[in-house]
Design an enzyme around this catalytic site. Sequence first.
Site, short mmCIF file in Angstrom:
data_model
loop_
_atom_site.label_atom_id
_atom_site.label_comp_id
_atom_site.label_asym_id
_atom_site.label_seq_id
_atom_site.Cartn_x
_atom_site.Cartn_y
_atom_site.Cartn_z
CG PHE A 236 -15.31 -10.26 -5.90
CD1 PHE A 236 -14.13 -9.78 -6.46
CD2 PHE A 236 -15.25 -10.81 -4.64
CE1 PHE A 236 -12.94 -9.84 -5.76
CE2 PHE A 236 -14.07 -10.88 -3.93
CZ PHE A 236 -12.90 -10.39 -4.50
N GLY B 252 -14.05 -20.98 -6.55
CA GLY B 252 -12.65 -21.35 -6.64
C GLY B 252 -12.19 -22.09 -5.40
CB VAL C 40 -0.96 0.00 1.22
CG1 VAL C 40 -1.61 1.37 1.40
CG2 VAL C 40 -2.04 -1.05 1.02
CG LEU D 168 -4.20 -0.22 -3.06
CD1 LEU D 168 -3.62 -1.61 -3.11
CD2 LEU D 168 -3.09 0.80 -3.16
CE LYS D 169 -9.70 -4.29 -8.49
NZ LYS D 169 -10.19 -2.91 -8.52
CD GLU D 170 -1.32 -7.26 -2.40
OE1 GLU D 170 -0.90 -8.34 -2.84
OE2 GLU D 170 -1.34 -6.99 -1.19
CE LYS E 51 -9.47 -2.24 3.16
NZ LYS E 51 -9.32 -2.36 1.71
CB THR F 285 -7.25 -2.35 7.16
OG1 THR F 285 -7.13 -2.10 5.75
CG2 THR F 285 -8.65 -2.83 7.48
CB CYS G 98 -6.86 -7.54 2.56
SG CYS G 98 -5.55 -6.33 2.32
P1 NAD Z 1 3.16 -4.60 3.91
O1 NAD Z 1 3.56 -5.60 4.93
O2 NAD Z 1 3.34 -4.90 2.46
O3 NAD Z 1 3.94 -3.23 4.18
C1 NAD Z 1 4.13 -2.65 5.42
C2 NAD Z 1 5.49 -1.96 5.46
O4 NAD Z 1 5.63 -1.29 6.70
C3 NAD Z 1 6.67 -2.93 5.36
O5 NAD Z 1 7.52 -2.50 4.32
C4 NAD Z 1 7.35 -2.81 6.72
O6 NAD Z 1 8.76 -2.97 6.65
C5 NAD Z 1 6.97 -1.41 7.13
N1 NAD Z 1 7.05 -1.16 8.56
C6 NAD Z 1 6.74 -1.97 9.59
N2 NAD Z 1 6.95 -1.34 10.76
C7 NAD Z 1 7.39 -0.10 10.46
C8 NAD Z 1 7.77 1.04 11.22
N3 NAD Z 1 7.73 1.00 12.54
N4 NAD Z 1 8.18 2.15 10.58
C9 NAD Z 1 8.24 2.18 9.23
N5 NAD Z 1 7.88 1.14 8.45
C10 NAD Z 1 7.47 0.02 9.06
O7 NAD Z 1 1.65 -4.24 4.20
P2 NAD Z 1 0.55 -3.72 3.16
O8 NAD Z 1 -0.01 -4.86 2.40
O9 NAD Z 1 1.09 -2.55 2.43
O10 NAD Z 1 -0.60 -3.25 4.15
C11 NAD Z 1 -0.49 -2.09 4.94
C12 NAD Z 1 -1.86 -1.76 5.52
O11 NAD Z 1 -2.76 -1.46 4.46
C13 NAD Z 1 -2.51 -2.90 6.29
O12 NAD Z 1 -3.26 -2.38 7.34
C14 NAD Z 1 -3.45 -3.52 5.26
O13 NAD Z 1 -4.54 -4.17 5.87
C15 NAD Z 1 -3.91 -2.31 4.51
N6 NAD Z 1 -4.35 -2.58 3.13
C16 NAD Z 1 -3.66 -3.44 2.35
C17 NAD Z 1 -4.06 -3.65 1.03
C18 NAD Z 1 -3.31 -4.63 0.14
O14 NAD Z 1 -3.84 -4.95 -0.92
N7 NAD Z 1 -2.13 -5.08 0.51
C19 NAD Z 1 -5.16 -2.96 0.52
C20 NAD Z 1 -5.82 -2.06 1.34
C21 NAD Z 1 -5.40 -1.87 2.64
#
Ligand code: NAD
Length: 432
Positions: free
Chosen positions: A250, A254, A11, A151-153, A205, A121, A261
């Site tokens: 959706f 599957g 994200v 966003l969607k990965e 969310k 989230t 998430c």
């Molecule tokens: P991620 O694990 O890919 O990234 C998190 C990053 O934070 C990592 O690079 C980690 O090294 C860093 N980090 C951890 N502790 C830290 C600190 N103290 N200071 C600085 N950086 C630090 O996670 P993500 O998938 O990007 O998800 C992040 C948030 O967004 C979550 O709450 C998730 O639920 C939400 N979210 C994710 C998505 C998705 O598709 N991945 C979509 C919407 C929302």
Amino acid sequence: MKLSVIGTGYVGLVVGTCFAEGGNDVICVDVDERKIDMLKRGESPIYEPGLTEFLKKNIEEGRLTFTNDLEHAVRNSEAIFLALPTPQAEDGSADLQHVLDVAEKIGRFMNGYKVIVTKSTVPVGTGDKVKEIVGRMTKHEFDIVSNPEFLKEGAAVNDFMKPDRVVIGTRSPRARAIMEDLYAPFVRTGNPLIVMDERSSELTKYAANSFLATKVSFMNEIANLCERVGADIDMVRKGMGSDPRIGSQFLFAGIGYGGSCFPKDVSALLKTSRISGYPLRILDAVELVNRMQKTVIVEKLKTHMKGDLKGKVVTLWGLSFKPNTDDTREAPALTIIEALRKEGAVIHAHDPEAMPEMKRRVGDGVKYFDNNYEALKGADALIIVTEWNEFRRPDFDRMRALMRSAVIFDGRNIYDPARIRDKGFVYYGIGR
Ligand code: NAD
């Protein structure tokens, strides 16, 4: 506007890069030094279509920088976005340690008014906790805003640049004005920017992700019923989805939802609901169905092999939890690999992007192939685990010649069963 994004994962990196693309000066912070070193060289630590181009461009144009130094980022930005992990804690709730730790540090480093925006989230009420922590650490003015990310990965850049909607949770007019200004270039085409209170925004969310997970589990249940009553889920899906109240998206059956998430968000919302005294019964069922669905394909394989998988070569096409990403968190592939290992099968695997991640996660015991056909040599069965486009129209004659036994378990229903059977394969799908 001067911004920082704390946490440069799936994200944070997309958010930071896209805000820079929108003309802002963005400092991205992460504790992971390897990531920051890569990013400084313009290399993306994750696979996300279109990201590297934007990354390189914005670094070159001087709008996007990367650092491990949180203090530098806080002091040099007006809005600070938290894109930190909120993984599932042991009791099923969202683990807020990263968010709350960083909130305290931000409070300590503040040098003037800031908007602190939670993109992670987080459960309802987290904004109040962050406010309390920051307030304890600073005399400067600040606002806390909830701004969940949708966003969607695999399509993250496009989703962020052209969002279906932007949700902003704040009751502060000052913070609202800043957020509206920041997002204005992204909602020019008229998609809504919806402003609400913080708690509603936080819950939106979870409700959205849980609803999507419900759709998946519902369709998987109907698919399992289809198998028992001689119906075809693909036909049922088409028949249902043409009703605009249901919608055609959706609805694909599957082998269960995965990723970073849905599983943790369903679990965290369940936890919130239990704590609040109103347990969401529907989500209990969604979780249960999903757990069962992840093992459906191995059960079918076992039945086909008359209960004996020992020494059988099983090839997996796809490892990531969905196509166009290298993310393997909570991927159905993990459950399948574990079950196959237990049964003593020999596992061959190919994925266009996720092999390094999977190797790191499951270690030895899986033989990885750079080419999907190579992975089929001597196979007793093929399982389609992830519906990458490159698997959709393969050379079936070549596949049959390579395999010891021509059997396909199509975990994503990407093939036409009649066509596959014509090609001489035994075919198993989901709900058909
Ligand atoms: P991620 O694990 O890919 O990234 C998190 C990053 O934070 C990592 O690079 C980690 O090294 C860093 N980090 C951890 N502790 C830290 C600190 N103290 N200071 C600085 N950086 C630090 O996670 P993500 O998938 O990007 O998800 C992040 C948030 O967004 C979550 O709450 C998730 O639920 C939400 N979210 C994710 C998505 C998705 O598709 N991945 C979509 C919407 C929302």
